[in-house]
Design an enzyme around this catalytic site. Sequence first.
Site, short mmCIF file in Angstrom:
data_model
loop_
_atom_site.label_atom_id
_atom_site.label_comp_id
_atom_site.label_asym_id
_atom_site.label_seq_id
_atom_site.Cartn_x
_atom_site.Cartn_y
_atom_site.Cartn_z
N GLY A 108 40.92 -20.78 77.39
CA GLY A 108 40.80 -21.63 77.10
C GLY A 108 41.82 -22.59 78.08
O GLY A 108 42.31 -23.90 78.42
N SER A 109 43.04 -21.66 78.78
CA SER A 109 43.69 -22.31 78.56
C SER A 109 43.75 -23.14 80.47
O SER A 109 44.32 -23.88 80.72
CB SER A 109 45.01 -21.32 79.17
OG SER A 109 44.79 -20.74 80.60
N ASN A 110 42.63 -22.59 81.02
CA ASN A 110 42.13 -23.33 82.19
C ASN A 110 41.90 -25.08 81.23
O ASN A 110 41.63 -26.14 82.82
CB ASN A 110 40.84 -22.34 83.33
CG ASN A 110 42.09 -21.54 84.29
OD1 ASN A 110 42.46 -22.40 85.11
ND2 ASN A 110 41.85 -20.29 83.81
N ILE A 132 25.20 -16.31 85.31
CA ILE A 132 24.97 -18.16 84.62
C ILE A 132 23.05 -17.48 85.24
O ILE A 132 23.15 -17.54 86.41
CB ILE A 132 25.44 -19.14 86.19
CG1 ILE A 132 26.85 -19.40 85.39
CG2 ILE A 132 24.49 -20.35 86.30
CD1 ILE A 132 26.38 -19.37 84.18
N ASN A 171 33.09 -21.46 89.38
CA ASN A 171 34.03 -20.64 88.89
C ASN A 171 35.53 -20.60 89.48
O ASN A 171 35.32 -20.39 90.15
CB ASN A 171 33.08 -19.53 89.20
CG ASN A 171 33.61 -18.19 88.73
OD1 ASN A 171 33.84 -18.41 87.37
ND2 ASN A 171 33.62 -17.38 88.58
N HIS A 208 37.93 -17.56 89.95
CA HIS A 208 37.82 -15.68 89.78
C HIS A 208 39.41 -15.17 90.24
O HIS A 208 40.10 -16.43 91.73
CB HIS A 208 37.18 -15.22 90.56
CG HIS A 208 37.26 -13.56 90.45
ND1 HIS A 208 36.08 -12.95 89.92
CD2 HIS A 208 37.63 -12.22 91.09
CE1 HIS A 208 36.66 -11.96 89.77
NE2 HIS A 208 37.19 -11.24 90.63
N ASP A 265 30.56 -13.95 91.30
CA ASP A 265 31.03 -13.52 92.28
C ASP A 265 30.84 -14.09 93.92
O ASP A 265 31.60 -13.02 94.76
CB ASP A 265 32.10 -12.98 92.64
CG ASP A 265 32.75 -12.59 91.20
OD1 ASP A 265 32.30 -13.84 90.21
OD2 ASP A 265 33.07 -11.58 90.44
N GLU A 306 46.06 -20.59 88.78
CA GLU A 306 44.86 -21.28 88.41
C GLU A 306 44.80 -22.77 87.59
O GLU A 306 44.63 -23.69 87.96
CB GLU A 306 44.21 -20.58 86.79
CG GLU A 306 43.99 -18.97 88.14
CD GLU A 306 42.58 -17.86 86.71
OE1 GLU A 306 42.01 -17.25 87.44
OE2 GLU A 306 43.20 -18.05 85.63
C1 GRF Z 1 41.29 -16.79 84.08
O1 GRF Z 1 42.63 -16.04 84.75
C2 GRF Z 1 40.04 -16.72 85.22
O2 GRF Z 1 40.34 -16.68 86.44
C3 GRF Z 1 39.31 -15.66 84.19
O3 GRF Z 1 39.17 -16.02 83.17
C4 GRF Z 1 40.32 -16.22 83.14
C5 GRF Z 1 40.34 -17.13 81.98
O4 GRF Z 1 41.66 -17.57 81.18
N1 GRF Z 1 37.92 -15.54 85.12
P1 GRF Z 1 41.61 -19.21 80.34
O5 GRF Z 1 40.26 -18.75 79.06
O6 GRF Z 1 41.16 -20.21 80.67
O7 GRF Z 1 42.68 -18.66 79.82
#
Ligand code: GRF
Length: 187
Positions: free
Chosen positions: A12-14, A87, A101, A103, A144, A173
């Site tokens: 969940g870092s994003n 999905i 999404n 990628h 994708d 990201e």
């Molecule tokens: C990211 O690298 C994203 O591109 C991919 O999964 C990863 C998720 O990372 N789809 P995080 O859980 O957000 O750290």
Amino acid sequence: MHSLIIFASGRGSNAEAILEYFRGGALARVVLIVSNKADAGVLDLARREEIPFLLIDKKMFSEASLVEQLEAYQPSLIVLAGFMWKIPPTLVTAFQDKIVNIHPALLPAYGGRGMYGHHVHEAVLAERDRESGITIHQVNERYDEGNIILQARCAVSVDDHVESLAQKIHKLEHFYYPRTIEWLLRN
Ligand code: GRF
């Protein structure tokens, strides 16, 4: 104020970068986190930040009741941030053009079934590519393949390994995903 729903299966870092970016602002807030993994780090984040979350199983995933539950939040966008399941058409149809999404490669290269996480970086390194990057795209019924909204690049050096490349990609990201979401909300 726009409502965002985040779907995530992992650390969940994003999701965290998105939360931080919109924190305290008037543009958007994360109203719900959906995960398919009970032990996903993203659920700790939801608990810590007191954001409602929903843990789903395969059956719930394609049921009409899930659409209803999500619709109740009136999301401007559904943001997939490391979400591992494809999905289903029920969701794609209900939230047409509202699902995005990210990628961890430059699509259409290194996309499709089985191309996620470290598999992507391993494949890029095995090909000895000199650059990689990220792709933010709309989601349709095929893995994708939705319209590309943004791509950003990074150099791959001869010393890179999966971990170092993953770090470079995460950095891109965390910078571009929140800003692309903002751009989508404003346009
Ligand atoms: C990211 O690298 C994203 O591109 C991919 O999964 C990863 C998720 O990372 N789809 P995080 O859980 O957000 O750290």
